[in-house]
Design an enzyme around this catalytic site. Structure first.
Site, PDB file in Angstrom:
ATOM      1  CE  LYS A 135      -1.823   4.340  -4.151  1.00 23.83           C
ATOM      2  NZ  LYS A 135      -2.603   5.551  -3.873  1.00 23.83           N
TER       3      LYS A 135
ATOM      4  CD  GLN B  84      -6.059   6.400  -2.613  1.00 26.29           C
ATOM      5  OE1 GLN B  84      -5.020   5.809  -2.362  1.00 26.29           O
ATOM      6  NE2 GLN B  84      -6.290   6.962  -3.783  1.00 26.29           N
TER       7      GLN B  84
ATOM      8  CG  ASP C 268       0.579  10.254  -2.186  1.00 28.29           C
ATOM      9  OD1 ASP C 268       0.976   9.495  -3.087  1.00 28.29           O
ATOM     10  OD2 ASP C 268      -0.560  10.197  -1.693  1.00 28.29           O
TER      11      ASP C 268
END
Ligand code: NAP
Length: 283
Positions: free
Chosen positions: A53, A97, A120
């Protein structure tokens, strides 16, 4: 193989080039889009995802900050970091994460991220907005699957879509996006008694289970579009999806490979969401 291959790498390159242009334009106006990625603990898979990412940001003109903390970090410390990033004007997207160590409540952490920076799309405000048809960040994996359908001219309107899996991050939002695109949607899960009965009627199948060979050729209607979200390892240790690719590719009309399908698209849509967040912040 008779099915058309939906190439996630090629589509990603195209979308990332557009992201890079938008990032350059924003930077020229004085706002470099910024993504903060927080990882807690030393989960090896998380480390790979986070590295990918961050690299994708760097390659496309976005500023990225990676914060890695030991598994001993307390929930209060993590919440304080998220709150600080919420008010950091150089950061437009925040990603924590998952999974988090067991002593940290992941829901609490996600709910602490400002919905304006929830790139997200996991915050309940984002999930609720998707449910009621309001503008919000869409979770990256289902968003990427929708882009893949669009890329082959597959309009879900009037089609029967079967989503296998009902997680909050893939299955449920996938079903909502297909519903919003006017598909008739069936959601299957571990308590669905006869999965094949449903999948055989589907024009579009999205497999998001995390188990090899959940979908085999005998379960697919000829010509159906098959999107494979799963990430598993085969007997040789190689990455594979939920779908028996070789068999299903002989029956389906179009199919995504693993690797090179949904995986790269997930990161690409994270970049898209971050650019959108930065553009909104910059007015
Ligand atoms: P998850 O939270 O474990 O959810 C799996 C879902 O599959 C659950 O809803 C479960 O049903 C259902 N299920 C399990 N066994 C089943 C069966 N035999 N038949 C039908 N449904 C069954 O997983 P997830 O986070 O959604 O991820 C799913 C897969 O996608 C994993 O392999 C993950 O690694 C992968 N993934 C890939 C990407 C990417 O970028 N490519 C992104 C995210 C996830 P219940 O709800 O009844 O338990």
């Amino acid at each position: 193989m008779t099915a058309r291959l939906i190439d996630g790498n090629a589509l990603s390159r195209q979308i990332r080039a557009e992201v890079a242009e938008r990032a350059a334009a924003l930077t020229a106006r004085g706002t470099t889009p910024g993504l903060a990625v927080i990882v807690v603990g030393d989960n090896p898979a998380s480390a790979v995802y986070v590295r990918n990412k961050v690299k994708a940001c760097q390659d496309n003109g976005l500023h990225s900050v990676m914060e890695a903390y030991p598994a001993t970090m307390s929930e209060a410390e993590l919440l304080a970091r998220v709150e600080a990033l919420n008010v950091d004007p150089t950061i437009h997207g925040i990603l924590v994460q998952l999974p988090l160590p067991p002593h940290i409540d992941a829901h609490k952490v996600i709910e602490t991220i400002s919905p304006l920076k929830d790139v997200d799309g996991f915050h309940v405000a984002s999930a609720g907005a998707l449910m009621v048809g309001q503008e919000a960040f869409r979770p990256c994996t289902p968003y990427g699957c929708m882009k893949m359908l669009e890329s082959i001219g597959c309009d879900p309107r009037g089609k029967h879509a079967v989503v296998i899996g009902r997680s909050n991050i893939v299955g449920k939002p996938m079903a909502m996006l297909l519903l919003a695109a006017n598909a008739t949607v069936t959601i299957c899960h571990s308590a669905t008694p006869d999965l094949a009965h449903h999948t055989r009627q589907a024009d579009i199948i999205v497999a998001a289970v995390g188990r090899r060979n959940v979908l085999t050729a005998d379960m697919v209607k000829p010509g159906a579009v098959v999107i494979d979200v799963g990430m598993n390892r085969n007997d040789e240790g190689k990455l594979c999806g939920d779908v028996d690719f070789a068999g299903v590719a002989e029956v389906a009309g179009a199919i995504t490979p693993v690797p090179g399908g949904v995986g790269p698209m997930t990161i690409t849509m994270l970049l898209v969401n971050t650019i959108e967040a930065a553009e909104r912040a910059a007015g």
